[in-house]
Design a protein around this motif. Sequence first.
Motif, PDB file in Angstrom:
ATOM      1  N   UNK A   1       0.504  -1.805   0.104  1.00  0.00           N
ATOM      2  CA  UNK A   1      -0.334   0.011   0.595  1.00  0.00           C
ATOM      3  C   UNK A   1       1.134   1.038   0.164  1.00  0.00           C
ATOM      4  N   UNK A   2       2.042   1.387   0.448  1.00  0.00           N
ATOM      5  CA  UNK A   2       2.939   2.328  -0.091  1.00  0.00           C
ATOM      6  C   UNK A   2       3.506   2.717  -0.963  1.00  0.00           C
ATOM      7  N   UNK A   3       4.378   1.804  -1.373  1.00  0.00           N
ATOM      8  CA  UNK A   3       5.184   1.541  -2.798  1.00  0.00           C
ATOM      9  C   UNK A   3       4.434   1.616  -4.003  1.00  0.00           C
ATOM     10  N   UNK A   4       4.472   2.956  -4.693  1.00  0.00           N
ATOM     11  CA  UNK A   4       3.381   2.973  -6.051  1.00  0.00           C
ATOM     12  C   UNK A   4       4.751   3.276  -6.836  1.00  0.00           C
TER      13      UNK A   4
ATOM     14  N   UNK B   1       9.433   7.058   4.591  1.00  0.00           N
ATOM     15  CA  UNK B   1       9.592   6.810   5.813  1.00  0.00           C
ATOM     16  C   UNK B   1       9.671   5.683   5.914  1.00  0.00           C
ATOM     17  N   UNK B   2      10.465   4.790   4.577  1.00  0.00           N
ATOM     18  CA  UNK B   2      10.020   3.428   4.896  1.00  0.00           C
ATOM     19  C   UNK B   2      12.182   3.211   4.385  1.00  0.00           C
TER      20      UNK B   2
ATOM     21  N   UNK C   1       9.522   1.283   9.468  1.00  0.00           N
ATOM     22  CA  UNK C   1       9.546   0.313   8.396  1.00  0.00           C
ATOM     23  C   UNK C   1      10.849   0.722   7.201  1.00  0.00           C
ATOM     24  N   UNK C   2      11.088  -0.609   6.707  1.00  0.00           N
ATOM     25  CA  UNK C   2      11.619  -0.602   5.791  1.00  0.00           C
ATOM     26  C   UNK C   2      12.237  -2.016   4.942  1.00  0.00           C
ATOM     27  N   UNK C   3      13.829  -2.038   4.337  1.00  0.00           N
ATOM     28  CA  UNK C   3      14.148  -3.138   3.630  1.00  0.00           C
ATOM     29  C   UNK C   3      16.126  -3.246   4.070  1.00  0.00           C
TER      30      UNK C   3
END
Length: 182
Positions: free
Chosen positions: A61-64, A71-72, A142-144
């Motif tokens: 829902x956050x990555x478009x 914020x990620x 939140x993150x990678x």
Amino acid sequence: MSKRIKLNNVRLSYVNVFEARAMNEGQEPKYSTQIIISKDHPQIKELKKAVIEVAKDKFPKLVKDNKIPAKIKTPLRDGDEERDDEPEVYGGMYFFNASNKKRPTVVDRDKTPLTEDDNVIYSGCYANVFVDIYGFDTAGNKGVAAALGGVQFKKDGEALGGKGVTADDFDVEEDDEDDYDI
């Protein structure tokens, strides 16, 4: 979902692959290294693509449109912007940290297992590394990130922060009449 990538011929810094260390008091010890990779490295697109794919999977829902919002957190950092104090090391480079609670496989070019006493893996050397790119959502963060899976020595590089001394650094000594007592 995670994505495993083998990155070839990257530079290592802050190498802690033989003994787990805690970065701060009270933190769990981990094995880790910083990976420095040229901005024009042939695998940089693959690495960036893996980060986006993992972020899209973890945060749909956050990555478009393949854009990761600020914020990620993402692992890849720009050396020209964040480490301009060391342009000889970080200029024209990206860098990221990879860590793991489990000890990574560490081998020489011929796949012989290495130990710290071998003095082969050090900050500044070049290596092939396996990293697993994964998403996290912990305590509001939140993150990678990148998990370190394995390190294979590739070639020597200028040591960063000093390299240990090995027997090969010494000359063979013969009995010498010019010896003197101190």
